[in-house]
Design a protein around this motif. Structure first.
Motif, mmCIF file in Angstrom:
data_model
loop_
_atom_site.group_PDB
_atom_site.id
_atom_site.type_symbol
_atom_site.label_atom_id
_atom_site.label_comp_id
_atom_site.label_asym_id
_atom_site.label_seq_id
_atom_site.Cartn_x
_atom_site.Cartn_y
_atom_site.Cartn_z
ATOM 1 N N ASP A 105 0.868 -1.233 -0.011
ATOM 2 C CA ASP A 105 -0.001 -0.092 -0.204
ATOM 3 C C ASP A 105 0.964 1.379 -0.092
ATOM 4 N N ALA A 106 0.274 2.410 0.199
ATOM 5 C CA ALA A 106 0.975 3.684 0.256
ATOM 6 C C ALA A 106 2.043 3.744 1.124
ATOM 7 N N GLU A 107 1.826 3.208 2.105
ATOM 8 C CA GLU A 107 2.964 3.020 3.299
ATOM 9 C C GLU A 107 4.022 2.091 3.166
ATOM 10 N N GLY A 108 3.736 0.951 2.474
ATOM 11 C CA GLY A 108 4.396 -0.354 2.515
ATOM 12 C C GLY A 108 6.016 -0.247 2.101
ATOM 13 N N LEU A 109 6.267 0.414 1.035
ATOM 14 C CA LEU A 109 7.793 0.601 0.432
ATOM 15 C C LEU A 109 8.401 1.544 1.443
ATOM 16 N N TRP A 110 7.603 2.476 1.705
ATOM 17 C CA TRP A 110 8.221 3.794 2.585
ATOM 18 C C TRP A 110 8.714 3.151 3.932
ATOM 19 N N GLU A 111 7.901 2.377 4.611
ATOM 20 C CA GLU A 111 8.030 2.141 5.838
ATOM 21 C C GLU A 111 9.504 1.066 5.582
ATOM 22 N N HIS A 112 9.308 0.096 4.682
ATOM 23 C CA HIS A 112 10.319 -0.704 4.685
ATOM 24 C C HIS A 112 11.807 0.019 4.400
ATOM 25 N N SER A 113 11.752 0.892 3.627
ATOM 26 C CA SER A 113 12.910 1.781 3.076
ATOM 27 C C SER A 113 13.566 2.370 4.371
ATOM 28 N N ILE A 114 12.666 2.963 5.400
ATOM 29 C CA ILE A 114 13.250 3.727 6.433
ATOM 30 C C ILE A 114 13.758 2.753 7.163
ATOM 31 N N ALA A 115 12.974 1.471 7.612
ATOM 32 C CA ALA A 115 13.303 0.485 8.463
ATOM 33 C C ALA A 115 14.750 0.145 8.154
ATOM 34 N N VAL A 116 14.907 -0.304 6.770
ATOM 35 C CA VAL A 116 16.278 -0.824 6.704
ATOM 36 C C VAL A 116 17.300 0.413 6.468
ATOM 37 N N ALA A 117 17.038 1.476 6.421
ATOM 38 C CA ALA A 117 17.968 2.583 6.499
ATOM 39 C C ALA A 117 18.259 2.644 8.091
ATOM 40 N N ILE A 118 17.557 2.533 8.942
ATOM 41 C CA ILE A 118 17.777 2.877 10.293
ATOM 42 C C ILE A 118 18.482 1.479 10.853
ATOM 43 N N CYS A 119 18.273 0.305 10.533
ATOM 44 C CA CYS A 119 18.717 -1.099 10.750
ATOM 45 C C CYS A 119 20.104 -1.231 10.404
ATOM 46 N N ALA A 120 20.341 -0.646 9.001
ATOM 47 C CA ALA A 120 21.804 -0.942 8.526
ATOM 48 C C ALA A 120 22.687 0.156 9.303
ATOM 49 N N GLU A 121 22.120 1.366 9.605
ATOM 50 C CA GLU A 121 22.889 2.338 10.534
ATOM 51 C C GLU A 121 23.243 1.676 12.012
ATOM 52 N N VAL A 221 27.242 -3.996 1.093
ATOM 53 C CA VAL A 221 26.306 -4.942 0.311
ATOM 54 C C VAL A 221 25.631 -5.908 1.368
ATOM 55 N N ASP A 222 26.634 -6.552 2.329
ATOM 56 C CA ASP A 222 26.390 -7.597 3.250
ATOM 57 C C ASP A 222 25.543 -6.593 4.537
ATOM 58 N N LEU A 223 25.888 -5.507 4.760
ATOM 59 C CA LEU A 223 25.065 -4.841 5.760
ATOM 60 C C LEU A 223 23.629 -4.744 5.281
ATOM 61 N N ILE A 224 23.468 -4.177 3.783
ATOM 62 C CA ILE A 224 21.997 -3.969 3.438
ATOM 63 C C ILE A 224 21.018 -5.242 3.390
ATOM 64 N N HIS A 225 21.969 -6.295 2.925
ATOM 65 C CA HIS A 225 21.295 -7.508 2.654
ATOM 66 C C HIS A 225 20.797 -8.067 3.973
#
Length: 285
Positions: A105-121, A221-225
């Protein structure tokens, strides 16, 4: 024209990054750049200025004293962090919409993108990894290929899902078989067009196949995976393609992820999501 050629041609239809992002990127590695000059670039946009100050004063960044100017925000947070904020606000309109081919939905990709950004950091910080300034940016942009691929995948979603079920393949492997290209490769091409660093391009291109990365890009790459798989498993923005993705044990081992690290990082990501997800959310007006 083959399906792959149509998809690659569609990349050119994605808007380029706003000039403010390009200018900030240019100055990131300039040791002589004036923070006042950077502030002037941002202050041309009143909405961007307001968002920068709101973000700079959020609990996520841990400052107890109120930041009142863009110059002060740059001084305290650093040019790379301010660039990340501006980038978030710039890509939000592209990402924050339904991607039907991936059942988000409208929030799905956005939520995932922000989550992976924070998680990787947070994972880079927890593991004590060096030179991982691009972790947030790479995490934010790793799935941008879905913005381009969504319409094409929607048309061919039945064959893709059939192959996933019959052959036990992941979504991107089935995409590759049906369409000749997957969303990771498309993301890499898009970020290359945006003139982003090679390491960020590689992180997007190989986030489902970390073993194929070049040596100089391997750690990011490993970190983002790993961050991507962790966030999918938690359920942040998981769409149709969330099925069948598996963690690369080799990538996890290369990073040195021991017991308890994943749980600690997920907890920190949850706290970060609470603070940042709605702040980065663009206006719906």
């Amino acid at each position: 024209m083959t399906e792959k050629k149509k998809i690659l041609a569609a990349i050119k239809g994605v808007p380029s990054l706003p000039s403010v992002v390009i200018k900030l990127r240019k100055y990131l590695n300039d040791p002589d750049v004036s923070f006042d000059e950077l502030a002037k670039i941002i202050q041309v946009d009143p909405g961007l200025t307001a968002n920068i100050l709101q973000l700079a004063n959020s609990a996520y960044f841990g400052w107890s004293k109120t930041i009142k100017s863009v110059t002060e925000a740059i001084t305290r947070l650093g040019t790379n962090r301010v660039f990340q904020m501006v980038l978030c606000m710039s890509v939000a309109p592209l990402v924050r919409k339904p991607i039907r081919g991936y059942d988000t939905d409208a929030e799905g990709l956005w939520e995932h993108s922000i989550a992976v950004a924070i998680c990787a950091e947070k994972m880079a910080e927890t593991l004590g990894l060096k030179n991982m300034e691009e972790a947030f940016t790479a995490g934010l942009l790793h799935d941008m290929g879905k913005v381009v691929m969504g319409t094409f995948v929607e048309i061919d979603d039945e064959p893709i899902k059939e192959i996933m079920q019959s052959d036990g393949l992941s979504f991107n492997e089935a995409e590759q078989m049906v369409m000749g290209i997957d969303h990771a490769e498309v993301a890499g091409e898009l970020l290359k067009n945006w003139n982003l660093p090679d390491s960020v391009v590689a992180a997007a291109r190989w986030h489902h196949q970390p073993g194929r990365a070049e040596d100089e890009d391997q750690q990011l790459v490993d970190l983002i995976h790993v961050a991507d798989v962790l966030c999918i498993n938690v359920g942040w923005g998981m769409g149709a393609d969330g099925l069948n993705y598996k963690l690369s044990e080799a990538a996890s081992k290369r990073l040195g992820i021991g017991s308890g690290v994943a749980e600690d990082v997920i907890l920190k990501t949850m706290m970060g999501m609470d603070e940042l997800k709605d702040m980065f959310k663009p206006s719906t007006e």
